[in-house]
Design a protein around this motif. Sequence first.
Motif, mmCIF file in Angstrom:
data_model
loop_
_atom_site.group_PDB
_atom_site.id
_atom_site.type_symbol
_atom_site.label_atom_id
_atom_site.label_comp_id
_atom_site.label_asym_id
_atom_site.label_seq_id
_atom_site.Cartn_x
_atom_site.Cartn_y
_atom_site.Cartn_z
ATOM 1 N N GLY A 76 0.818 -1.203 0.000
ATOM 2 C CA GLY A 76 0.000 0.000 0.000
ATOM 3 C C GLY A 76 0.848 1.247 0.000
ATOM 4 O O GLY A 76 2.075 1.192 -0.169
ATOM 5 N N GLN A 77 0.189 2.352 0.189
ATOM 6 C CA GLN A 77 0.860 3.647 0.286
ATOM 7 C C GLN A 77 0.167 4.488 1.344
ATOM 8 O O GLN A 77 -1.039 4.354 1.564
ATOM 9 N N MET A 78 0.969 5.346 1.977
ATOM 10 C CA MET A 78 0.433 6.353 2.888
ATOM 11 C C MET A 78 0.755 7.727 2.329
ATOM 12 O O MET A 78 1.879 7.961 1.876
ATOM 13 N N GLY A 79 -0.219 8.600 2.372
ATOM 14 C CA GLY A 79 0.012 10.012 2.119
ATOM 15 C C GLY A 79 0.287 10.664 3.455
ATOM 16 O O GLY A 79 -0.510 10.536 4.385
ATOM 17 N N VAL A 85 4.476 7.453 0.864
ATOM 18 C CA VAL A 85 5.383 6.440 1.397
ATOM 19 C C VAL A 85 4.812 5.065 1.055
ATOM 20 O O VAL A 85 3.645 4.783 1.348
ATOM 21 N N ASP A 86 5.634 4.216 0.427
ATOM 22 C CA ASP A 86 5.232 2.839 0.147
ATOM 23 C C ASP A 86 5.316 2.024 1.427
ATOM 24 O O ASP A 86 6.266 2.162 2.199
ATOM 25 N N VAL A 87 4.307 1.157 1.660
ATOM 26 C CA VAL A 87 4.284 0.317 2.858
ATOM 27 C C VAL A 87 3.970 -1.119 2.477
ATOM 28 O O VAL A 87 3.329 -1.385 1.462
ATOM 29 N N GLY A 88 4.460 -2.032 3.287
ATOM 30 C CA GLY A 88 4.215 -3.455 3.104
ATOM 31 C C GLY A 88 4.630 -4.192 4.355
ATOM 32 O O GLY A 88 4.925 -3.562 5.384
ATOM 33 N N PRO A 89 4.683 -5.514 4.309
ATOM 34 C CA PRO A 89 5.024 -6.296 5.498
ATOM 35 C C PRO A 89 6.327 -5.822 6.139
ATOM 36 O O PRO A 89 7.349 -5.692 5.471
ATOM 37 N N GLY A 90 6.243 -5.506 7.410
ATOM 38 C CA GLY A 90 7.419 -5.036 8.141
ATOM 39 C C GLY A 90 7.534 -3.530 8.225
ATOM 40 O O GLY A 90 8.325 -3.019 9.017
ATOM 41 N N ARG A 101 -2.700 12.594 7.222
ATOM 42 C CA ARG A 101 -2.441 11.235 6.739
ATOM 43 C C ARG A 101 -3.658 10.651 6.031
ATOM 44 O O ARG A 101 -4.798 10.992 6.351
ATOM 45 N N THR A 102 -3.363 9.780 5.064
ATOM 46 C CA THR A 102 -4.345 8.949 4.395
ATOM 47 C C THR A 102 -3.618 7.708 3.903
ATOM 48 O O THR A 102 -2.384 7.665 3.964
ATOM 49 N N TRP A 103 -4.331 6.684 3.443
ATOM 50 C CA TRP A 103 -3.677 5.445 3.040
ATOM 51 C C TRP A 103 -4.544 4.709 2.033
ATOM 52 O O TRP A 103 -5.734 4.968 1.900
ATOM 53 N N ARG A 104 -3.888 3.774 1.338
ATOM 54 C CA ARG A 104 -4.602 2.937 0.387
ATOM 55 C C ARG A 104 -3.875 1.610 0.216
ATOM 56 O O ARG A 104 -2.665 1.511 0.442
ATOM 57 N N TRP A 115 -3.005 -4.164 8.622
ATOM 58 C CA TRP A 115 -2.136 -3.441 9.534
ATOM 59 C C TRP A 115 -2.834 -3.186 10.858
ATOM 60 O O TRP A 115 -4.050 -3.283 10.970
ATOM 61 N N LEU A 116 -2.011 -2.902 11.849
ATOM 62 C CA LEU A 116 -2.468 -2.427 13.153
ATOM 63 C C LEU A 116 -2.164 -0.947 13.234
ATOM 64 O O LEU A 116 -1.092 -0.504 12.815
ATOM 65 N N CYS A 117 -3.093 -0.179 13.764
ATOM 66 C CA CYS A 117 -2.836 1.230 14.061
ATOM 67 C C CYS A 117 -2.937 1.376 15.572
ATOM 68 O O CYS A 117 -3.985 1.120 16.167
#
Length: 142
Positions: A76-79, A85-90, A101-104, A115-117
Amino acid sequence: MIGYEVNNIGAPDSWREFYGGFVPQTSRQGRRVVDHEMTNQFIGMTANAYAPGEQAGYWHTHSEIEELYVFLEGTGQMGLDGDIVDVGPGSVVRVGQGVWRTWRAMPDSDGELRWLCIRAGASELTNYPHDATRDEERAAPW
């Protein structure tokens, strides 16, 4: 109130089944507000699962709450303010007060973005828990 609680939120592949949120108007599939099920004082947590291509659909910021996003599966990505910012496992992303913030979940993700927030506020945490007491003589229960 007892000093501890145990809750089972299930394996990440079951998180999409939950429908929840902080208020009915913003509740959605794939969100579970775990701290609403427990007696938390200074920390909160949601368990989240977005299908590939799904996105938050809004930006938000906090004036007092700090959030820690811990990504477990999917891509995914976070704004974050003006950055993507690219996000994935870890991936672990700390978002401080005042940051938008936002995400997809990426449309081509192999599976759900899970994910956990973790949310905290009230007072600053110290680098070393200054209220801890150790007992080196106490035997382990197992």
